[in-house]
Design an enzyme around this catalytic site. Structure first.
Site, mmCIF file in Angstrom:
data_model
loop_
_atom_site.group_PDB
_atom_site.id
_atom_site.type_symbol
_atom_site.label_atom_id
_atom_site.label_comp_id
_atom_site.label_asym_id
_atom_site.label_seq_id
_atom_site.Cartn_x
_atom_site.Cartn_y
_atom_site.Cartn_z
ATOM 1 N N GLU A 107 -1.630 1.346 12.786
ATOM 2 C CA GLU A 107 -2.832 0.638 12.352
ATOM 3 C C GLU A 107 -4.097 1.289 12.909
ATOM 4 O O GLU A 107 -5.102 1.394 12.216
ATOM 5 C CB GLU A 107 -2.774 -0.843 12.752
ATOM 6 C CG GLU A 107 -1.727 -1.638 11.977
ATOM 7 C CD GLU A 107 -1.993 -1.651 10.472
ATOM 8 O OE1 GLU A 107 -3.125 -1.414 10.052
ATOM 9 O OE2 GLU A 107 -1.023 -1.883 9.716
ATOM 10 N N CYS A 150 -0.924 -2.198 -14.560
ATOM 11 C CA CYS A 150 -1.050 -3.145 -13.443
ATOM 12 C C CYS A 150 -0.122 -4.356 -13.633
ATOM 13 O O CYS A 150 -0.153 -5.005 -14.685
ATOM 14 C CB CYS A 150 -2.488 -3.615 -13.338
ATOM 15 S SG CYS A 150 -2.702 -4.795 -12.001
ATOM 16 N N CYS A 202 -4.876 -0.459 -8.338
ATOM 17 C CA CYS A 202 -6.250 -0.962 -8.429
ATOM 18 C C CYS A 202 -7.148 -0.054 -7.578
ATOM 19 O O CYS A 202 -7.791 -0.479 -6.631
ATOM 20 C CB CYS A 202 -6.327 -2.425 -7.971
ATOM 21 S SG CYS A 202 -7.838 -3.208 -8.530
ATOM 22 N N CYS A 218 -5.768 -11.215 -13.761
ATOM 23 C CA CYS A 218 -7.014 -10.563 -13.324
ATOM 24 C C CYS A 218 -8.195 -11.009 -14.185
ATOM 25 O O CYS A 218 -8.148 -10.960 -15.412
ATOM 26 C CB CYS A 218 -6.845 -9.042 -13.408
ATOM 27 S SG CYS A 218 -8.291 -8.158 -12.830
ATOM 28 N N CYS A 248 -5.554 -0.224 -15.027
ATOM 29 C CA CYS A 248 -5.234 -1.581 -15.490
ATOM 30 C C CYS A 248 -4.038 -1.603 -16.446
ATOM 31 O O CYS A 248 -3.283 -2.578 -16.477
ATOM 32 C CB CYS A 248 -6.448 -2.208 -16.163
ATOM 33 S SG CYS A 248 -7.862 -2.307 -15.057
HETATM 34 FE FE1 SF4 Z 1 -7.178 -4.048 -10.682
HETATM 35 FE FE2 SF4 Z 1 -7.329 -6.087 -12.356
HETATM 36 FE FE3 SF4 Z 1 -7.111 -3.631 -13.310
HETATM 37 FE FE4 SF4 Z 1 -5.057 -4.760 -12.063
HETATM 38 S S1 SF4 Z 1 -5.936 -5.402 -13.982
HETATM 39 S S2 SF4 Z 1 -5.808 -2.662 -11.787
HETATM 40 S S3 SF4 Z 1 -6.086 -5.983 -10.503
HETATM 41 S S4 SF4 Z 1 -8.795 -4.456 -12.122
#
Ligand code: SF4
Length: 336
Positions: free
Chosen positions: A40, A204, A195, A210, A201
């Site tokens: 860390e 994702c 992200c 989101c 996205c």
């Molecule tokens: Fe980030 Fe939302 Fe895109 Fe997923 S959908 S990568 S959480 S901005």
């Protein structure tokens, strides 16, 4: 907010993605509080790929709190050399001594007690509490802050106390009672791999949850001042096989740098630029035939000894640049 009824589904999506795509990182294979603390500290301000060899080397050299507490400052700074932000190494060293002297060699388990140790803030205390002691506490670092600001479409700056607190509250609401360490790792990994500043996205796993409409604009931060430019002049003083160095007392206390120059004339024989906090520093090195030692912080070092002393990266690069090609190659080859 993600409605409470949808939280289990959100967590499942994150964990499923992580079990498939999460990276195998050395500190994720251990529950040893010391090893986690080391990781860390190293990961603050430094990329994962850079940290891995330092982390492995550090644990070989200082395998536990007792070994680190017994090490000299020179050895600690030398092992940290190249990671930058040397205050982290000093804090880690000081923490090891406190753990040895006041806690019988074992890190306290409570985040509040962990936070009393040098250089440990809310994030690091909670990261150790969750990863080493399985506590259900939230963590927020840069990747998680970016991810949450987007999921919740949080449009206020996140780098003031209000925004900071708001993101911590969002993270608190998400962390599960069970499997908190793996969930926290998964959130961090999702921010790091998907992200990203330029979000991916389309792949994702939490796209359905989101709320971001323009994710690439988030998170918002206070407007930054452009870095201040500094010019710093140092001297190259060489006597045969030896080079004069000076122990820094300001920016890199305890590390060895080229001697500071007062007034200089002529053209520099080395020039490079490096960032330091909010500064952009131009390092200029001038040849100086003087063979005198100006103060008791200066010492002659043979070129063969340069790998055994801590030298900050900008000065090490300048020295390598100014040594003969043969000496520089030998310096690069020698294991530290
Ligand atoms: Fe980030 Fe939302 Fe895109 Fe997923 S959908 S990568 S959480 S901005």
């Amino acid at each position: 907010m993600i409605p409470p009824k949808d939280l289990p589904s959100f967590r499942r999506s994150v964990l499923r993605w992580y079990s498939r795509y999460g990276r195998e990182l050395p500190w994720r294979r251990t529950r040893d509080p010391y090893a986690i603390l080391v990781s860390e500290f190293m990961l603050q301000q430094t990329q994962v790929a850079t940290v891995i060899p330092y982390y492995n080397n550090w644990l070989r050299r200082f395998p536990d709190f007792t070994a680190l507490a017994a090490a000299s400052e020179n050895d600690v700074l030398h092992a940290w050399q190249g990671l930058g932000y040397y205050a982290r190494a000093r804090h880690l060293h000081a923490t090891a001594k406190i753990v040895r002297d006041r806690h019988g060699g074992r890190l306290p388990m409570d985040p509040t007690a962990i936070r009393d140790l040098p250089g440990i803030g809310r994030y690091t205390a909670n990261a150790i509490a969750t990863f080493a002691f399985d506590r259900s506490v939230p963590i927020v670092e840069a990747n998680i802050a970016r991810l949450l600001a987007r999921i919740y479409n949080y449009k206020q700056p996140i780098d003031n106390s209000r925004g900071h607190e708001a993101i911590w509250q969002l993270a608190s609401a998400l962390v599960p009672k069970r499997r908190a360490p793996i969930f926290n790792s998964a959130l961090m990994e999702l921010g790091a791999l998907v992200c990203r500043p330029q979000p991916k996205c389309r792949i994702c796993p939490v796209q359905n949850f989101c709320c971001a409409t323009r994710p690439e604009m988030l998170p918002r931060k206070k407007s930054r001042l452009s870095p201040r430019k500094l010019i710093e002049s140092h001297l190259w003083i060489r006597r045969g096989e030896r080079i004069l160095l000076e122990q820094s007392t300001k920016r890199w206390p305890g590390l060895w740098i080229l001697p500071s120059a007062g007034s200089t004339t002529g053209r520099p024989i080395h020039m490079s630029i490096f960032p330091f906090t909010h500064h952009q520093v131009t390092l200029q090195v001038f040849r100086n035939p003087s063979r005198k030692i100006d103060n008791d912080r200066q010492r002659w070092f043979s070129t063969r000894a340069l790998d055994s002393i801590p030298i900050p990266s900008p000065h090490r690069r300048a020295i390598v640049d100014l040594l003969s090609a043969k000496e520089a190659a030998a310096l690069r080859r020698r294991p530290s």
